[in-house]
Write an enzyme that holds these catalytic residues in place. Sequence first.
Site, PDB file in Angstrom:
ATOM      1  N   MET A 142       0.803  -1.220   0.000  1.00  0.00           N
ATOM      2  CA  MET A 142       0.000   0.000   0.000  1.00  0.00           C
ATOM      3  C   MET A 142       0.838   1.275   0.000  1.00  0.00           C
ATOM      4  SD  MET A 142      -2.917  -1.313  -0.270  1.00  0.00           S
ATOM      5  CE  MET A 142      -4.049   0.030   0.013  1.00  0.00           C
TER       6      MET A 142
ATOM      7  N   ILE B 297       2.942   3.995  -2.603  1.00  0.00           N
ATOM      8  CA  ILE B 297       3.280   4.372  -3.975  1.00  0.00           C
ATOM      9  C   ILE B 297       4.792   4.473  -4.051  1.00  0.00           C
ATOM     10  CG2 ILE B 297       3.146   6.245  -5.670  1.00  0.00           C
ATOM     11  CD1 ILE B 297       0.310   6.779  -4.571  1.00  0.00           C
TER      12      ILE B 297
ATOM     13  N   HIS C 288      -3.885  -6.189  -9.345  1.00  0.00           N
ATOM     14  CA  HIS C 288      -4.940  -5.219  -9.035  1.00  0.00           C
ATOM     15  C   HIS C 288      -6.287  -5.923  -9.229  1.00  0.00           C
ATOM     16  CE1 HIS C 288      -6.715  -1.225  -8.649  1.00  0.00           C
ATOM     17  NE2 HIS C 288      -7.542  -1.573  -9.609  1.00  0.00           N
TER      18      HIS C 288
ATOM     19  N   ALA D 223      -9.665 -15.676  -8.062  1.00  0.00           N
ATOM     20  CA  ALA D 223      -9.060 -15.561  -9.396  1.00  0.00           C
ATOM     21  C   ALA D 223      -7.651 -14.990  -9.289  1.00  0.00           C
ATOM     22  CB  ALA D 223      -9.935 -14.675 -10.281  1.00  0.00           C
ATOM     23  N   GLU D 224      -7.445 -14.038  -8.386  1.00  0.00           N
ATOM     24  CA  GLU D 224      -6.107 -13.458  -8.199  1.00  0.00           C
ATOM     25  C   GLU D 224      -5.103 -14.547  -7.842  1.00  0.00           C
ATOM     26  OE1 GLU D 224      -5.827  -9.883  -5.734  1.00  0.00           O
ATOM     27  OE2 GLU D 224      -7.960  -9.558  -5.991  1.00  0.00           O
TER      28      GLU D 224
END
Length: 217
Positions: A93, A95, A112, A176-177
């Site tokens: 988390m 940037i 994502h 799915a990730e």
Amino acid sequence: MTARKRTAVLISGRGTNLQALIDAAADPAYPAEIALVLSNVADAPGLDRAARAGIATKTISHREHPTRESFDGAVEADLFAERIEIVCLAGFMRILSDGFVRHRQGCIINIHPSLLPAFKGLHVHRQVLESGVRISGCTVHFVVPELDSGPVIAQAAVPVLDGDDEDSLAARTLEAEHRLYPIALRLLAEGRVKLEGSHARFADMKANTGILLNPII
Ligand code: GRF
């Protein structure tokens, strides 16, 4: 077999995607090994997952660094010390600064929980539900300086069902990730996908696939 690519996973939280990568890399034939798990949060549950798997861990608190560049410099120093070749962001988390990203460009990827370029940023599942789309999914992409904007490596789709709330959609997407991230890391580690300019270039048709839990790979 050629050497497995030394891979670091950067996390901030529970680390279920990290777990999926750890599980995939438990197979000696998998082309990447998870050599380091780095967190910016000292009590991130993902660190316990790494420790249980016998993987080196490191915490670097962003609070102890006055600037983004100084935090990123500390992260890069650890990656360098561990001879890390590939970096996977998995619920990280923070940037990262342009300089850090450019230095590792082509070797740093992120997951994502939407079909990018739709629904960037935070509160993704809320955005999805408010939009009314019937299909959502997840994306693994190369990291570039602009947030959630790098070239797409692989995507998986999931349905948005009547009656879904943020939690149910998040849970379906997360499954799915967990299947997608190991596939995408494999493609990168095997050199079957590369970042070329602003595009992902695929070495073969099997790699160049929008994935709905693709049985070919
Ligand atoms: C995942 O939904 C991922 O797509 C997003 O953050 C979440 C991390 O979950 N970037 P976990 O820590 O891997 O369980």
